[in-house]
Design an enzyme around this catalytic site. Structure first.
Site, PDB file in Angstrom:
ATOM      1  N   ALA A 168       8.658   5.290  11.967  1.00 26.38           N
ATOM      2  CA  ALA A 168       7.247   5.038  11.709  1.00 26.38           C
ATOM      3  C   ALA A 168       6.423   6.271  12.052  1.00 26.38           C
ATOM      4  O   ALA A 168       6.700   6.964  13.033  1.00 26.38           O
ATOM      5  CB  ALA A 168       6.771   3.842  12.525  1.00 26.38           C
ATOM      6  N   ASN A 179       0.805  -1.231   0.000  1.00 26.59           N
ATOM      7  CA  ASN A 179       0.000   0.000   0.000  1.00 26.59           C
ATOM      8  C   ASN A 179       0.832   1.273   0.000  1.00 26.59           C
ATOM      9  O   ASN A 179       0.448   2.262   0.620  1.00 26.59           O
ATOM     10  CB  ASN A 179      -0.976   0.000   1.191  1.00 26.59           C
ATOM     11  CG  ASN A 179      -1.860  -1.220   1.179  1.00 26.59           C
ATOM     12  OD1 ASN A 179      -2.417  -1.581   0.150  1.00 26.59           O
ATOM     13  ND2 ASN A 179      -1.962  -1.888   2.316  1.00 26.59           N
ATOM     14  N   THR A 194       8.761  17.052   6.038  1.00 17.65           N
ATOM     15  CA  THR A 194       8.419  18.205   5.204  1.00 17.65           C
ATOM     16  C   THR A 194       9.617  19.129   4.994  1.00 17.65           C
ATOM     17  O   THR A 194       9.499  20.131   4.292  1.00 17.65           O
ATOM     18  CB  THR A 194       7.257  19.008   5.830  1.00 17.65           C
ATOM     19  OG1 THR A 194       7.621  19.386   7.159  1.00 17.65           O
ATOM     20  CG2 THR A 194       5.977  18.180   5.851  1.00 17.65           C
ATOM     21  N   HIS A 223      -2.548  19.620  -2.177  1.00 17.12           N
ATOM     22  CA  HIS A 223      -3.808  20.191  -2.648  1.00 17.12           C
ATOM     23  C   HIS A 223      -3.935  21.594  -2.073  1.00 17.12           C
ATOM     24  O   HIS A 223      -3.658  21.820  -0.896  1.00 17.12           O
ATOM     25  CB  HIS A 223      -5.006  19.371  -2.155  1.00 17.12           C
ATOM     26  CG  HIS A 223      -5.344  18.218  -3.022  1.00 17.12           C
ATOM     27  ND1 HIS A 223      -6.159  18.327  -4.117  1.00 17.12           N
ATOM     28  CD2 HIS A 223      -4.977  16.921  -2.963  1.00 17.12           C
ATOM     29  CE1 HIS A 223      -6.288  17.140  -4.694  1.00 17.12           C
ATOM     30  NE2 HIS A 223      -5.574  16.277  -4.013  1.00 17.12           N
TER      31      HIS A 223
END
Length: 195
Positions: A158, A83, A163, A111
């Protein structure tokens, strides 16, 4: 016997993947494979190095925005968990021998959300910054790398959200991810950084 059959199927699938599915991509190296089910958008702009394997549930997305050409380049010998979602609207480059756990998200875009009169899903997708993952790095379960660079031989913990850039030979954890350890070439040891 079941484990042996599974290994044989996996080996055969990897041998045949480039032959049967290579036309969907810009280039697929020998022994590379995406295990089904998977999704690929913009495959003609995606290169995958030899012996790189993606487990089930992978989504590779490579489609430019705002007149920008997109490119997704993945090195050889990589192992991606289940995934994983890798998306490029500009450029994402993943080095050789990169390892990821399950549910990892790597993206060079965001977005827009500024116009509250429009649902976010209908606002524009915006290129944030080129993403590079250095050779030999390990990205932990549920981690996100968004518009940032990760150096060589790094460990991203994890659930971390990267960023901003992580230098070579570092361990980074948290939201936002911060470096907690770095390799010291003089002492040849990993050194914990003071908070």
């Amino acid at each position: 016997m079941s484990a042996l059959l599974t290994r044989l199927f996996s080996k055969l699938y990897r041998i045949c993947f480039a032959f049967f599915h290579g036309w969907k991509f810009q280039n697929v190296g020998v022994g590379a494979a995406l295990f089904r089910p998977y999704r690929v958008d913009g495959g003609k702009e995606i290169t995958i190095g030899a012996q790189t394997v993606f487990q089930r549930g992978t989504w590779l997305y490579c489609c430019g925005v705002d007149g920008r050409k997109a490119a997704l380049s993945i090195g050889g010998g990589c192992a991606f968990g289940y995934n994983n979602h890798i998306t490029a609207v500009g450029q994402v480059v993943i080095g050789d021998n990169v390892l990821t756990a399950n549910n990892v998200y790597i993206s060079d875009n965001l977005h827009d959300y500024e116009d509250v009169s429009i649902p976010i899903m209908h606002q524009r997708v915006r290129f944030k910054r080129e993403v590079k993952i250095g050779d030999g790095s390990w990205i932990g379960e549920n981690a996100c790398v968004i518009g940032a660079r990760v150096g060589k031989n790094c460990v991203i913990g994890a659930n971390a959200v990267v960023t901003s850039d992580i230098p070579d030979y570092s361990v980074a954890v948290g939201v936002p991810a911060t470096v907690i350890k770095q390799f010291d070439p003089q002492s040849k040891k990993w050194i914990a950084l003071k908070a």
